[in-house]
Design a protein around this motif. Structure first.
Motif, mmCIF file in Angstrom:
data_model
loop_
_atom_site.group_PDB
_atom_site.id
_atom_site.type_symbol
_atom_site.label_atom_id
_atom_site.label_comp_id
_atom_site.label_asym_id
_atom_site.label_seq_id
_atom_site.Cartn_x
_atom_site.Cartn_y
_atom_site.Cartn_z
ATOM 1 N N ILE A 1 0.863 -1.183 0.000
ATOM 2 C CA ILE A 1 0.000 0.000 0.000
ATOM 3 C C ILE A 1 0.897 1.230 0.000
ATOM 4 O O ILE A 1 1.832 1.330 0.798
ATOM 5 C CB ILE A 1 -0.925 0.027 1.239
ATOM 6 N N PHE A 2 0.629 2.186 -0.881
ATOM 7 C CA PHE A 2 1.415 3.421 -0.913
ATOM 8 C C PHE A 2 1.251 4.191 0.395
ATOM 9 O O PHE A 2 0.157 4.255 0.971
ATOM 10 C CB PHE A 2 0.978 4.316 -2.075
ATOM 11 N N ASP A 3 2.337 4.771 0.876
ATOM 12 C CA ASP A 3 2.296 5.623 2.065
ATOM 13 C C ASP A 3 1.659 6.955 1.667
ATOM 14 O O ASP A 3 2.280 7.764 0.969
ATOM 15 C CB ASP A 3 3.716 5.831 2.597
ATOM 16 N N ASP A 4 0.431 7.170 2.105
ATOM 17 C CA ASP A 4 -0.338 8.332 1.634
ATOM 18 C C ASP A 4 -1.023 9.033 2.807
ATOM 19 O O ASP A 4 -2.250 9.068 2.904
ATOM 20 C CB ASP A 4 -1.363 7.876 0.583
ATOM 21 N N GLU A 5 -0.224 9.584 3.682
ATOM 22 C CA GLU A 5 -0.778 10.246 4.863
ATOM 23 C C GLU A 5 -1.625 11.458 4.503
ATOM 24 O O GLU A 5 -2.573 11.797 5.221
ATOM 25 C CB GLU A 5 0.373 10.675 5.784
ATOM 26 N N SER A 6 -1.287 12.129 3.427
ATOM 27 C CA SER A 6 -2.004 13.351 3.041
ATOM 28 C C SER A 6 -3.207 13.079 2.149
ATOM 29 O O SER A 6 -3.839 14.028 1.660
ATOM 30 C CB SER A 6 -1.038 14.305 2.326
ATOM 31 N N ASN A 7 -3.507 11.784 1.916
ATOM 32 C CA ASN A 7 -4.652 11.416 1.070
ATOM 33 C C ASN A 7 -4.568 12.041 -0.322
ATOM 34 O O ASN A 7 -5.552 12.585 -0.841
ATOM 35 C CB ASN A 7 -5.972 11.805 1.740
ATOM 36 N N ALA A 57 -7.858 3.563 -1.260
ATOM 37 C CA ALA A 57 -7.454 4.148 -2.539
ATOM 38 C C ALA A 57 -5.982 3.930 -2.847
ATOM 39 O O ALA A 57 -5.594 3.839 -4.013
ATOM 40 C CB ALA A 57 -7.771 5.642 -2.549
ATOM 41 N N ALA A 58 -5.132 3.821 -1.832
ATOM 42 C CA ALA A 58 -3.686 3.688 -2.045
ATOM 43 C C ALA A 58 -3.231 2.242 -2.143
ATOM 44 O O ALA A 58 -2.030 1.970 -2.238
ATOM 45 C CB ALA A 58 -2.935 4.389 -0.910
ATOM 46 N N ASN A 59 -4.175 1.296 -2.157
ATOM 47 C CA ASN A 59 -3.831 -0.130 -2.139
ATOM 48 C C ASN A 59 -3.595 -0.661 -3.552
ATOM 49 O O ASN A 59 -4.449 -1.320 -4.141
ATOM 50 C CB ASN A 59 -4.932 -0.926 -1.442
ATOM 51 N N MET A 60 -2.413 -0.379 -4.092
ATOM 52 C CA MET A 60 -2.057 -0.875 -5.424
ATOM 53 C C MET A 60 -1.833 -2.382 -5.401
ATOM 54 O O MET A 60 -2.127 -3.081 -6.375
ATOM 55 C CB MET A 60 -0.796 -0.158 -5.919
ATOM 56 N N GLY A 61 -1.337 -2.906 -4.304
ATOM 57 C CA GLY A 61 -1.045 -4.332 -4.201
ATOM 58 C C GLY A 61 -2.276 -5.203 -4.377
ATOM 59 O O GLY A 61 -2.214 -6.253 -5.024
ATOM 60 N N ALA A 62 -3.405 -4.778 -3.813
ATOM 61 C CA ALA A 62 -4.635 -5.555 -3.923
ATOM 62 C C ALA A 62 -5.112 -5.618 -5.373
ATOM 63 O O ALA A 62 -5.552 -6.673 -5.854
ATOM 64 C CB ALA A 62 -5.725 -4.958 -3.036
ATOM 65 N N ALA A 63 -5.027 -4.484 -6.086
ATOM 66 C CA ALA A 63 -5.452 -4.451 -7.487
ATOM 67 C C ALA A 63 -4.541 -5.329 -8.339
ATOM 68 O O ALA A 63 -5.011 -6.086 -9.198
ATOM 69 C CB ALA A 63 -5.447 -3.011 -7.997
ATOM 70 N N VAL A 86 6.617 5.705 -8.366
ATOM 71 C CA VAL A 86 5.508 6.510 -7.830
ATOM 72 C C VAL A 86 5.806 6.944 -6.395
ATOM 73 O O VAL A 86 5.523 8.084 -6.003
ATOM 74 C CB VAL A 86 4.187 5.724 -7.895
ATOM 75 N N THR A 87 6.375 6.042 -5.595
ATOM 76 C CA THR A 87 6.740 6.382 -4.222
ATOM 77 C C THR A 87 7.705 7.558 -4.197
ATOM 78 O O THR A 87 7.604 8.451 -3.346
ATOM 79 C CB THR A 87 7.380 5.168 -3.516
ATOM 80 N N ASN A 88 8.620 7.581 -5.160
ATOM 81 C CA ASN A 88 9.582 8.673 -5.253
ATOM 82 C C ASN A 88 8.892 9.992 -5.565
ATOM 83 O O ASN A 88 9.220 11.032 -4.989
ATOM 84 C CB ASN A 88 10.626 8.332 -6.317
ATOM 85 N N ILE A 89 7.933 9.958 -6.472
ATOM 86 C CA ILE A 89 7.181 11.172 -6.819
ATOM 87 C C ILE A 89 6.391 11.668 -5.614
ATOM 88 O O ILE A 89 6.339 12.875 -5.330
ATOM 89 C CB ILE A 89 6.243 10.911 -8.014
ATOM 90 N N ILE A 90 5.758 10.753 -4.892
ATOM 91 C CA ILE A 90 4.991 11.125 -3.699
ATOM 92 C C ILE A 90 5.908 11.759 -2.651
ATOM 93 O O ILE A 90 5.554 12.754 -2.005
ATOM 94 C CB ILE A 90 4.263 9.897 -3.111
#
Length: 468
Positions: free
Chosen positions: A186-192, A328-334, A433-437
């Motif tokens: 799951i992407f680290d997305d504290e700011s949604n 929404a940040a769960n890329m792994g599940a998709a 993507v993690t780098n961009i975030i």
């Protein structure tokens, strides 16, 4: 001498002076000359536009395009037509202009999307297929002088190196004899910032041509074959569900005020569908989908409502899974959901495959694994300098899509889908993507500190004025 006769005489003289009309392997060619004068004129006009677009490029931009390296900052601000000028040079055009595939598809059938009327934004960043399409599987051989370099560049491969054998399917890696749990990523997305993660994987049946070319009987048969594999207990078990989902015909989906259309749109599982009531889109639909549209097409929606399988819509199979809501940040599940579907169907069906190009597709950007990862995300700080953001994405192998429909968000899509395995693509995409975030968070933190510092200075000034 009439104009038509003069044109035909000129056309025939050109044909007679060309030694290499057919492709090296005539198993893929129609083995006859392409002699439609009107279409030939259209192709000539298209190539002239490509040449003019190339001449109009500035020296810096043209140099960057000519010396683009894999994963480098490609000039994404270029139009699709300008981009094609690097690969469809006049010498190559003269060599392939009269060729046809076994199904009588010519060069215009490949490049026409770059010139379509509904391309409001014709920039390369908005068209991940770079303005081309494969109307049948044979075009990759028949027009290889044009397509090989383009495909390599499209997938961030070195155009000066030979293709390497495409690796075998590998959605799930093994570590010490155990399969890694990709669903936990799951992407680290504290700011949604993330609005949705989407994974699509497409395949085409080996026994059939692309849906565009199928007869009524063939498209019905292809639909039945795929549905038989999807509607059985073993499929439900493979995707970890206790019951089967539902199948809807494309006619039902296209009905006015269709509930299933609204549901798929809300879930992020709806593909782009042409409005055949619009004359321009109807003509484009005919070129993309053939004259049977929407017959023989449909979509399977699983019981969990997080995955859809589209049948006979450009590709025979298009499997899409999306994250929603609090996840929404769960890329792994998709990714895991799509992987389970494809892995099961791989054992049950035979798909069209090439030793070097991987799984063959109507959409060239999907060649290889057939995988596309898309994240819809808000980048309020990075988007202020969109050219810099485009550069940051490009060097990381990401296509940046900035579309007004996205409601202040952008989409990040992987450029490469061939040459490496599914899991490697997944891992590389998530890293990029993690780098961009992280860059977005850093900018946000920097701005916050800057604002805090400004407030402190203002407060000090006010305090000093009171003392005075």
């Amino acid at each position: 001498m009439t104009r038509a006769f003069a044109d035909r005489e000129f056309f025939n003289s050109l044909i007679n002076n060309i030694d290499d009309i057919f492709v090296p392997d005539d198993l893929h060619s129609s083995r006859r000359h392409f002699q439609d004068i009107d279409i030939n004129r259209t192709i000539e006009r298209c190539v002239s536009l490509i040449e003019e677009s190339s001449k109009a490029l500035s020296g810096t931009t043209a140099s960057a395009l000519a010396h683009r390296k894999p994963l480098s900052a490609s000039p994404q601000q270029l139009s699709v037509i300008s981009y094609l000028s690097k690969f469809l040079r006049r010498s190559i055009f003269e060599k392939i202009r009269y060729r046809q595939t076994r199904l009588d598809h010519n060069l215009f059938d490949v490049i026409w999307p770059a010139f379509r009327k509904t391309s409001r934004l014709r920039r390369l960043e908005e068209d991940i297929n770079c303005g081309i399409i494969a109307p049948d599987f044979d075009v990759f051989v028949v027009f290889q002088e044009f397509l090989v370099s383009l495909i390599k560049d499209m997938h961030c491969l070195d155009i000066n190196e030979d293709f390497k054998p495409h690796p075998r399917i590998a959605f799930y890696p093994m570590d010490n004899g155990k399969r890694l749990n990709t669903a936990s990523f799951i992407f680290d997305d504290e700011s949604n910032l993330i609005q949705r993660c989407t994974v699509e994987c497409s395949r085409n049946l080996d026994a059939f041509e692309l849906p565009l070319n199928l007869t009524i009987g063939q498209i019905e048969q292809a639909e039945r074959i795929m549905m038989a594999k999807i509607f059985n207990n073993r499929f439900a078990e493979a995707i970890r569900e206790t019951e089967s989902g539902s199948y809807y015909t494309l006619t039902e989906i296209l009905e006015e005020n269709s509930e299933i259309h609204a549901t798929l749109s809300k879930l992020g599982l709806l593909i782009q569908l042409p409005n055949t009531k619009d004359s321009v889109q109807a003509a484009e639909s005919l070129a993309f989908n053939g004259n049977l549209w929407p017959y023989g097409r449909g979509v399977y929606l699983n019981s969990a409502h997080n995955m859809a399988i589209w049948l006979n819509c450009q590709e025979h199979l298009r499997v899409i899974s999306a994250s929603n809501g609090v996840n929404a940040a769960n890329m792994g599940a998709a990714y895991t959901c799509v992987g389970r579907v494809i892995t099961f169907l791989e054992r049950e069906l035979h798909f069209k495959e090439s030793y070097f190009l991987g799984y063959l597709q109507a959409r060239p950007s999907y060649l290889g694994t057939g995988l596309k990862f898309t994240i819809t995300i808000k980048l309020p700080n990075l988007i202020k300098e969109v050219d810099n953001l485009r550069h940051l994405c490009s060097v990381r192998g990401l296509n940046l899509i900035t579309n007004h429909i996205l409601r202040q968000g952008v989409q990040l899509v992987n450029m490469q889908s061939m040459g490496v395995s599914e899991f490697v693509l997944f891992k590389d995409y998530c890293t990029a993507v993690t780098n961009i975030i992280s860059l977005e968070k850093d900018m946000s933190l920097t701005n916050s500190k800057h604002i805090a510092l400004m407030l402190v200075k203002i407060f000090r000034r006010k305090k000093n004025s009171l003392v005075d």
